[in-house]
Every structure is written in C-alpha cells, then in structure tokens.
Design an enzyme around this catalytic site. Sequence first.
Site, PDB file in Angstrom:
ATOM      1  NE  ARG A  84      -6.085 -19.884   4.577  1.00 60.67           N
ATOM      2  CZ  ARG A  84      -4.738 -20.574   4.965  1.00 60.67           C
ATOM      3  NH1 ARG A  84      -4.975 -21.857   4.465  1.00 60.67           N
ATOM      4  NH2 ARG A  84      -4.332 -20.103   5.972  1.00 60.67           N
TER       5      ARG A  84
ATOM      6  NE  ARG B 129       7.020   4.087   0.127  1.00 55.36           N
ATOM      7  CZ  ARG B 129       6.899   4.664   1.287  1.00 55.36           C
ATOM      8  NH1 ARG B 129       7.680   5.103   2.108  1.00 55.36           N
ATOM      9  NH2 ARG B 129       5.462   5.363   1.525  1.00 55.36           N
TER      10      ARG B 129
ATOM     11  CE  LYS C 200       3.450   3.277   3.049  1.00 53.98           C
ATOM     12  NZ  LYS C 200       3.897   3.309   4.500  1.00 53.98           N
TER      13      LYS C 200
ATOM     14  CD  GLU D 141      10.440   1.408  10.250  1.00 56.24           C
ATOM     15  OE1 GLU D 141      10.580   2.233   9.483  1.00 56.24           O
ATOM     16  OE2 GLU D 141      10.373   0.055  10.006  1.00 56.24           O
TER      17      GLU D 141
ATOM     18  CE1 TYR E 288       0.270   1.921   4.312  1.00 59.76           C
ATOM     19  CE2 TYR E 288       0.993  -0.224   4.656  1.00 59.76           C
ATOM     20  CZ  TYR E 288       0.887   1.016   5.067  1.00 59.76           C
ATOM     21  OH  TYR E 288       1.602   1.479   6.023  1.00 59.76           O
TER      22      TYR E 288
ATOM     23  CG  LEU F 159       8.399   2.450   4.676  1.00 61.69           C
ATOM     24  CD1 LEU F 159       8.221   1.142   3.909  1.00 61.69           C
ATOM     25  CD2 LEU F 159       7.247   3.106   5.094  1.00 61.69           C
TER      26      LEU F 159
END
Length: 284
Positions: free
Chosen positions: A100, A52, A148, A180, A33, A204
């Site tokens: 799945r 990114r 991310k 972070e 995301y 990140l």
Amino acid sequence: MSRTVYVNGDYLPEEEAKVSIFDRGFLMADGVYEVTSVLGGKLIDFAGHARRLARSLNELDMKAPLTEDELLEIHRELVARNELVDGMIYLQVTRGAADRDFAFPVDAEPTVVLFTQSKPGLADNPVAKTGIKVISIPDIRWGRRDIKTVQLLYPSMGKMMAKKAGADDAWLVEDGKVTEGTSNNAYIVKGGKIITRQLGNEILHGITRAAVLRCAREAQMEVEERAFTIEEAQAADEAFITSASAFVMPVVEIDGATLGDGKPGRVAARLREIYLDEMRKAAV
C-alpha cells in the site's frame, strides 16, 4: 449452478476466484471497468466498450493487459461456458497488487477479472412500457467522470437516495445543470428535439449514448447536445436515459413532476426499438 469466471488468465468456478488483499482496486479504487450486454448469446457493441476501456486505461497511465481480440475471445468463452443467453459481462482491470502506497507501483501486473450476470428477457424489461421516476441530487463526484473507474460509492448512495424517496434513480446536478444519471446518460425531448449534455470531463462518454444518438440522426431526428436544468426537464414533453443494460429507458417523473401524460413518450419508444434492432444486427 456456479458461474465460471475469469481471473488473470484462468477460468475458474466463482467460489475459487481470488484476488490479493493488496490489489489497488480494493485499496485505492485504482481500476476501471466495462459492462457489455449480451442478447441472444451475442455481444452488443463490444468494439465500443473495448475502445472506451483502452481510453480509460490510457487516462490513468495504466497498461493494457490484453488486446481487443484477446478480450473478445474471453468474452465469448464466458458466454459459452455459462450458457449465457441474455445478460451482461462485467470486466474490471486494476493496476494490480502492490504494497500500500499512494504512489503508483512501477512493476505491478494488472489484475483482470470478468464475470457474467444472467438477465433473461433483458431487452423485454416491462419497465420500458411504464417508465421510471427520478429525483435530483447534487453531483459531488470527482472531476474526471469521463474515465469509467470503479469509484462508484456516490452513485450507489444516489441509487439509495432515490429508493428512499420512492423513485427509481437519481439525476446528478452541478452548477444548476444536469450532468447524468447515477449509471446512465440523461435526455429530454422538447418539440421533437432530443437534448442531452455535451461530452466533456463532467459525464461518462456512454457507448449506448453514442449509438443511440447515431440512430436518432439516421432516423432524421433533431439532436442538440447541451446542458439543461431540472426545471427545463420537468417542462419537457418526455425524457429518457440510456445505458448498456437499460438500453433506452423512458423517464415519466422528475422530482415529483409528471412529464406529459405520465406515460413513456413516442421518441423514447421509437429510439429503443431502433437501437435494439440495429444492435442485434451488429452483435458479435
């Protein structure tokens, strides 16, 4: 009023938006995301977020569903349809829906979802005048934090740990060093020098981080990219965090220890001013 959202090529009222129960983002957290801030109806550092996103998709061997130009068009359309002035646009791409299985599906089409969040006065957050308090917690996340992904359970737990402790956020610590924040990059300032952890798989690669450090260097501020301890942070002159929605946010307390006089420092305040000015000029 209902928001207009984007789901797999369609603009829909949020109440009508649906994704499959077999989507791997839901079943496996198999998705990535980005969050792009909007100020004055314009996108902040969109190109950085698009780059990114492409990197995250590539690292997970996930095909890009849209070009950067197509993504920009969708972002702008959502700003217009929702009359968004200040706020954020959330973008999520998953590997798609498939029965799945732990193995990646070979023929699934990516799921693409975008929605807006209105935050009037986003750049005028009064907390920037008072600063935030953070606690430290162990960093027990997976090793590829540079991607991310939507795997945000532990950061969410960290936010709740901070709230329970009467703080605003948590800094994550691994092998004695700060990595972070739960949803931001972490910095300290000592003797006028800005210190923040170097890039690697451990953190990140913040888009706001890159822009803020560029602004700092252009303003002739000294920057050192290395890891630091909580004890070093507590003894610093000031500290701050950066993220797409918080921009530059001062930190005034770490694990109960007050930094300086307990007020936001000069460096963080100046960087916030420079960053917002530069980003508004370059906004699209």
